[in-house]
Scaffold this motif. Structure first.
Motif, PDB file in Angstrom:
ATOM      1  N   VAL A 101       0.942  -1.021  -0.183  1.00 31.58           N
ATOM      2  CA  VAL A 101      -0.172   0.310  -0.210  1.00 31.58           C
ATOM      3  C   VAL A 101       1.041   1.096   0.168  1.00 31.58           C
ATOM      4  CG1 VAL A 101      -1.617   0.987   1.919  1.00 31.58           C
ATOM      5  CG2 VAL A 101      -1.789  -1.163   0.995  1.00 31.58           C
ATOM      6  N   PHE A 102       2.337   1.612   0.770  1.00 30.53           N
ATOM      7  CA  PHE A 102       2.788   2.535   0.563  1.00 30.53           C
ATOM      8  C   PHE A 102       3.665   2.542  -0.493  1.00 30.53           C
ATOM      9  CE2 PHE A 102       6.879   4.118   1.106  1.00 30.53           C
ATOM     10  CZ  PHE A 102       6.760   5.784   2.508  1.00 30.53           C
ATOM     11  N   ASP A 103       3.922   1.843  -1.214  1.00 33.91           N
ATOM     12  CA  ASP A 103       4.591   2.046  -2.288  1.00 33.91           C
ATOM     13  C   ASP A 103       3.326   2.300  -3.790  1.00 33.91           C
ATOM     14  OD1 ASP A 103       6.948   1.252  -4.143  1.00 33.91           O
ATOM     15  OD2 ASP A 103       5.064  -0.184  -5.239  1.00 33.91           O
ATOM     16  N   LYS A 104       2.561   1.866  -3.479  1.00 32.80           N
ATOM     17  CA  LYS A 104       1.180   2.687  -4.426  1.00 32.80           C
ATOM     18  C   LYS A 104       0.807   3.846  -4.048  1.00 32.80           C
ATOM     19  CE  LYS A 104      -1.605  -1.566  -4.764  1.00 32.80           C
ATOM     20  NZ  LYS A 104      -2.345  -2.945  -5.091  1.00 32.80           N
ATOM     21  N   ILE A 105       0.901   4.112  -2.861  1.00 30.68           N
ATOM     22  CA  ILE A 105       0.827   5.556  -2.526  1.00 30.68           C
ATOM     23  C   ILE A 105       1.487   6.385  -3.336  1.00 30.68           C
ATOM     24  CG2 ILE A 105       0.545   6.972  -0.261  1.00 30.68           C
ATOM     25  CD1 ILE A 105      -0.467   5.054   1.205  1.00 30.68           C
ATOM     26  N   ARG A 106       2.967   5.811  -2.818  1.00 33.79           N
ATOM     27  CA  ARG A 106       3.952   6.938  -3.536  1.00 33.79           C
ATOM     28  C   ARG A 106       4.276   6.620  -5.273  1.00 33.79           C
ATOM     29  NH1 ARG A 106       9.756   5.806  -0.752  1.00 33.79           N
ATOM     30  NH2 ARG A 106      10.269   6.522  -2.852  1.00 33.79           N
ATOM     31  N   LYS A 107       3.424   5.171  -5.882  1.00 31.30           N
ATOM     32  CA  LYS A 107       3.873   5.522  -7.207  1.00 31.30           C
ATOM     33  C   LYS A 107       2.512   6.088  -7.696  1.00 31.30           C
ATOM     34  CE  LYS A 107       5.694   1.069  -8.144  1.00 31.30           C
ATOM     35  NZ  LYS A 107       4.860  -0.350  -8.633  1.00 31.30           N
ATOM     36  N   PHE A 108       1.037   7.006  -6.890  1.00 27.09           N
ATOM     37  CA  PHE A 108       0.378   7.286  -7.665  1.00 27.09           C
ATOM     38  C   PHE A 108       0.174   7.964  -7.136  1.00 27.09           C
ATOM     39  CE2 PHE A 108      -0.438   2.540  -8.367  1.00 27.09           C
ATOM     40  CZ  PHE A 108       0.135   2.700  -9.764  1.00 27.09           C
ATOM     41  N   ILE A 156      -4.565   9.502   2.436  1.00 29.05           N
ATOM     42  CA  ILE A 156      -4.210   9.060   2.940  1.00 29.05           C
ATOM     43  C   ILE A 156      -2.692   9.901   2.372  1.00 29.05           C
ATOM     44  CG2 ILE A 156      -2.510   7.439   3.594  1.00 29.05           C
ATOM     45  CD1 ILE A 156      -5.548   6.793   4.288  1.00 29.05           C
ATOM     46  N   LYS A 157      -1.784  10.251   3.956  1.00 32.91           N
ATOM     47  CA  LYS A 157      -0.675  10.501   3.304  1.00 32.91           C
ATOM     48  C   LYS A 157       0.316   9.682   3.778  1.00 32.91           C
ATOM     49  CE  LYS A 157       0.736  13.777   6.635  1.00 32.91           C
ATOM     50  NZ  LYS A 157       0.863  15.022   7.196  1.00 32.91           N
ATOM     51  N   ALA A 158       1.876   9.401   3.218  1.00 26.58           N
ATOM     52  CA  ALA A 158       2.865   9.067   3.076  1.00 26.58           C
ATOM     53  C   ALA A 158       3.952   9.655   3.527  1.00 26.58           C
ATOM     54  CB  ALA A 158       2.470   7.947   2.589  1.00 26.58           C
ATOM     55  N   PHE A 159       4.793   8.929   3.691  1.00 25.55           N
ATOM     56  CA  PHE A 159       6.544   9.116   4.079  1.00 25.55           C
ATOM     57  C   PHE A 159       7.294   8.658   4.847  1.00 25.55           C
ATOM     58  CE2 PHE A 159       4.030  11.136   7.554  1.00 25.55           C
ATOM     59  CZ  PHE A 159       4.555  11.214   8.252  1.00 25.55           C
ATOM     60  N   TYR A 181      14.496   4.114   7.598  1.00 26.39           N
ATOM     61  CA  TYR A 181      14.155   3.089   8.256  1.00 26.39           C
ATOM     62  C   TYR A 181      12.484   2.689   8.952  1.00 26.39           C
ATOM     63  CZ  TYR A 181      18.864   1.408   7.666  1.00 26.39           C
ATOM     64  OH  TYR A 181      19.710   0.868   7.727  1.00 26.39           O
ATOM     65  N   THR A 182      11.785   3.916   8.991  1.00 24.76           N
ATOM     66  CA  THR A 182      10.885   4.351   9.433  1.00 24.76           C
ATOM     67  C   THR A 182       9.757   4.475   8.460  1.00 24.76           C
ATOM     68  OG1 THR A 182      11.414   4.003  11.387  1.00 24.76           O
ATOM     69  CG2 THR A 182       8.920   4.677  11.546  1.00 24.76           C
ATOM     70  N   LEU A 183       7.941   3.971   8.123  1.00 27.11           N
ATOM     71  CA  LEU A 183       7.627   4.499   7.818  1.00 27.11           C
ATOM     72  C   LEU A 183       6.125   5.461   8.144  1.00 27.11           C
ATOM     73  CD1 LEU A 183       7.056   1.693   5.093  1.00 27.11           C
ATOM     74  CD2 LEU A 183       8.689   2.940   4.589  1.00 27.11           C
ATOM     75  N   PHE A 184       5.247   5.888   7.949  1.00 28.55           N
ATOM     76  CA  PHE A 184       4.067   6.923   8.283  1.00 28.55           C
ATOM     77  C   PHE A 184       3.745   6.499   7.113  1.00 28.55           C
ATOM     78  CE2 PHE A 184       8.211   8.386  10.098  1.00 28.55           C
ATOM     79  CZ  PHE A 184       8.190   8.793  11.657  1.00 28.55           C
ATOM     80  N   ILE A 185       2.283   6.205   7.536  1.00 29.58           N
ATOM     81  CA  ILE A 185       1.209   6.050   7.095  1.00 29.58           C
ATOM     82  C   ILE A 185      -0.402   6.983   7.747  1.00 29.58           C
ATOM     83  CG2 ILE A 185      -0.733   5.165   5.841  1.00 29.58           C
ATOM     84  CD1 ILE A 185       0.739   3.094   4.831  1.00 29.58           C
TER      85      ILE A 185
END
Length: 85
Positions: A13-20, A33-36, A42-46
């Motif tokens: 899901v994180f990858d899809k948020i970054r791609k699209f 949704i915000k992702a960074f 090393y730490t992902l935030f969604i």
């Protein structure tokens, strides 16, 4: 996402948020949704307006939310992103 967070699902899901998603600075935004990541990656935030999820090294994670309804709404958004993209 039941009691145990599925790390493969979350990374997908994180990858899809970054791609699209739309990039704004170091963040990606998609369907409310915000992702960074942190500086070292090393730490992902969604997160959305009411729920914050941090996912880090060795699949450790932490949710921050006030109500079960907020969590369930967040979960639906992630599932929709996963299904739609």
């Amino acid at each position: 996402m039941k009691n145990e967070l599925d790390s493969k699902y979350l990374l997908q899901v994180f990858d899809k948020i970054r791609k699209f998603g739309e990039k704004k600075g170091d963040e990606y935004h998609l369907n409310g949704i915000k992702a960074f990541t942190d500086l070292d990656g090393y730490t992902l935030f969604i997160e959305d307006a009411k729920v914050k999820l941090s996912f880090g090294f060795h699949s450790q994670y932490h949710f921050d939310y006030e109500s079960r309804d907020d969590y369930e709404s967040f979960e639906k958004k992630l599932k929709a992103i996963d299904k739609e993209y």
